[in-house]
Design a protein around this motif. Structure first.
Motif, PDB file in Angstrom:
ATOM      1  N   LEU A 140       7.557 -27.542  79.135  1.00  0.00           N
ATOM      2  CA  LEU A 140       6.215 -27.302  79.649  1.00  0.00           C
ATOM      3  C   LEU A 140       6.154 -26.134  80.630  1.00  0.00           C
ATOM      4  N   SER A 141       7.271 -25.806  81.249  1.00  0.00           N
ATOM      5  CA  SER A 141       7.284 -24.677  82.178  1.00  0.00           C
ATOM      6  C   SER A 141       7.038 -23.350  81.465  1.00  0.00           C
ATOM      7  N   ARG A 142       7.117 -23.362  80.125  1.00  0.00           N
ATOM      8  CA  ARG A 142       6.947 -22.114  79.377  1.00  0.00           C
ATOM      9  C   ARG A 142       5.656 -22.089  78.570  1.00  0.00           C
ATOM     10  N   LEU A 143       4.726 -22.980  78.881  1.00  0.00           N
ATOM     11  CA  LEU A 143       3.455 -23.013  78.157  1.00  0.00           C
ATOM     12  C   LEU A 143       2.677 -21.712  78.301  1.00  0.00           C
ATOM     13  N   SER A 179       7.057 -21.667  66.130  1.00  0.00           N
ATOM     14  CA  SER A 179       7.350 -23.046  66.527  1.00  0.00           C
ATOM     15  C   SER A 179       8.841 -23.214  66.810  1.00  0.00           C
ATOM     16  N   ALA A 180       9.668 -22.530  66.042  1.00  0.00           N
ATOM     17  CA  ALA A 180      11.115 -22.611  66.254  1.00  0.00           C
ATOM     18  C   ALA A 180      11.518 -22.043  67.610  1.00  0.00           C
ATOM     19  N   LEU A 181      10.697 -21.139  68.149  1.00  0.00           N
ATOM     20  CA  LEU A 181      11.047 -20.531  69.432  1.00  0.00           C
ATOM     21  C   LEU A 181      11.014 -21.548  70.562  1.00  0.00           C
ATOM     22  N   HIS A 182       9.998 -22.417  70.584  1.00  0.00           N
ATOM     23  CA  HIS A 182       9.969 -23.381  71.702  1.00  0.00           C
ATOM     24  C   HIS A 182      11.071 -24.426  71.557  1.00  0.00           C
ATOM     25  N   VAL A 183      11.513 -24.678  70.324  1.00  0.00           N
ATOM     26  CA  VAL A 183      12.677 -25.551  70.135  1.00  0.00           C
ATOM     27  C   VAL A 183      13.925 -24.855  70.673  1.00  0.00           C
ATOM     28  N   LEU A 228      -0.340 -25.766  72.402  1.00  0.00           N
ATOM     29  CA  LEU A 228      -1.396 -25.313  73.298  1.00  0.00           C
ATOM     30  C   LEU A 228      -2.620 -26.218  73.203  1.00  0.00           C
ATOM     31  N   GLN A 229      -2.965 -26.627  71.992  1.00  0.00           N
ATOM     32  CA  GLN A 229      -4.139 -27.476  71.818  1.00  0.00           C
ATOM     33  C   GLN A 229      -3.902 -28.889  72.338  1.00  0.00           C
ATOM     34  N   MET A 283       0.783 -16.612  75.816  1.00  0.00           N
ATOM     35  CA  MET A 283       0.746 -15.151  75.750  1.00  0.00           C
ATOM     36  C   MET A 283       1.278 -14.660  74.410  1.00  0.00           C
ATOM     37  N   LEU A 284       2.355 -15.296  73.926  1.00  0.00           N
ATOM     38  CA  LEU A 284       2.906 -14.920  72.622  1.00  0.00           C
ATOM     39  C   LEU A 284       1.914 -15.228  71.505  1.00  0.00           C
TER      40      LEU A 284
END
Length: 315
Positions: free
Chosen positions: A212-215, A35-39, A238-239, A220-221
């Protein structure tokens, strides 16, 4: 304590503009590092000059893991080959994905050991800013029937971040909350009330949203993570967006709501003071076991008080 006493002097924008190197850590066990990665992605977009170091927190002793590079009694570097036979080590999957070592710190030594370890890490690596990400809501846990089942690692980590005696090289400490209420321990109304306490005390630093461009990349991760370890809160973006991913083990089913693509950045000391009822209880605990005993004692007191209220209500 007055609102003026708690007023935060700086925003997340100012913090990031002035930072050259930042440590971002998923403060709960397991999936919070994801979760910290998308932040991190969201902040990287606006502050590309910042150099990042990624990390995670575990309740397990370091002896539970193989092929790690131990730094001290409570911290280590996790690499692509690191693993554990019994414990989750999602940080290893993240290390392979990022192509970089991931910092892992254990709460087993309590707040003092964590502060000491983080001080050394930041001094050795010239880290000016620490951002700790809580995927869920345990950082804003309040006194009610009993402490939450997943509270220990979050509250020890929050106490470390909020009340630790850190080196002056660490100029900024930030608490981030994302995937709010996904663990089901707190309702959305309860979370809103706890968050409002922090905001009204001057502890709101700003926020960001999932990029959102990295969803697709995130999906994949997640696919790679779920091949090896179960996780719940990391699945939320994702959900919420109905982004497809492969989930062979559906034992973790997070609660979703319309606010979970947002991340709230808070002053950790203010949050721990006005909106967490447990951090001060365990801030001097020198081990995870000691912290657990303190929380268990609180649980017994809460149970007795609850029984007393029930008896009075029956009269």
């Amino acid at each position: 304590m007055t609102q003026q006493q708690y007023k935060s002097p700086i925003s997340i924008e100012s913090i990031m503009r002035k930072s050259q190197k930042c440590l971002i850590i998923g403060m709960g066990g397991g999936g919070d590092c994801i979760s910290a990665l998308h932040v991190r992605w969201a902040l990287e977009h606006y502050y590309p000059h910042v150099e990042w170091m990624h990390g995670g927190v575990t309740t397990s002793p370091l002896s539970s893991f193989q092929h790690i590079e131990q730094i001290d009694t409570v911290s280590a570097w996790v690499n692509a080959k690191s693993h554990s036979r019994k414990e989750r080590l999602i940080e290893a999957v993240l290390s392979r994905w990022l192509g970089e070592k991931v910092f892992l710190i254990s709460v087993t030594g309590g707040v003092p050991a964590m502060v000491s370890s983080l001080n050394s890490l930041c001094k050795d690596n010239n880290i000016e800013t620490m951002i700790f990400i809580d995927a869920g809501s345990d950082s804003l846990a309040f006194r009610r029937d009993r402490p939450y089942h997943s509270l220990e690692e979050d509250v020890i980590t929050l106490a470390t971040l909020a009340f630790g005696n850190f080196s002056r090289i660490i100029r900024h400490r930030v608490l981030g909350i994302t995937a709010a209420c996904s663990d089901g321990d707190m309702s959305l109304d309860e979370f809103s009330g706890q968050l409002l306490k922090v905001m009204q005390a001057g502890g709101f630093l700003g926020g960001t949203f999932f990029p959102l461009s990295r969803l697709t990349e995130y999906a994949m991760l997640i696919n790679e993570v779920l091949k090896e370890y179960p996780t719940g809160t990391a699945l939320v973006p994702l959900q919420v967006t109905n982004t497809p991913f492969y989930n062979p083990d559906k034992s973790f089913n997070p609660f979703i709501n319309g606010f979970q693509l947002a991340t709230f950045f808070l002053d950790p000391k203010i949050a721990a003071t006005v909106s967490n009822d447990f951090a001060r209880l365990i801030m001097k605990a020198k081990s995870l076991d000691e912290a657990r005993k303190i929380l268990a004692k609180h649980d017994k007191i809460s149970s007795r008080n609850r029984e007393k209220v029930n008896r009075q209500n029956k009269k």
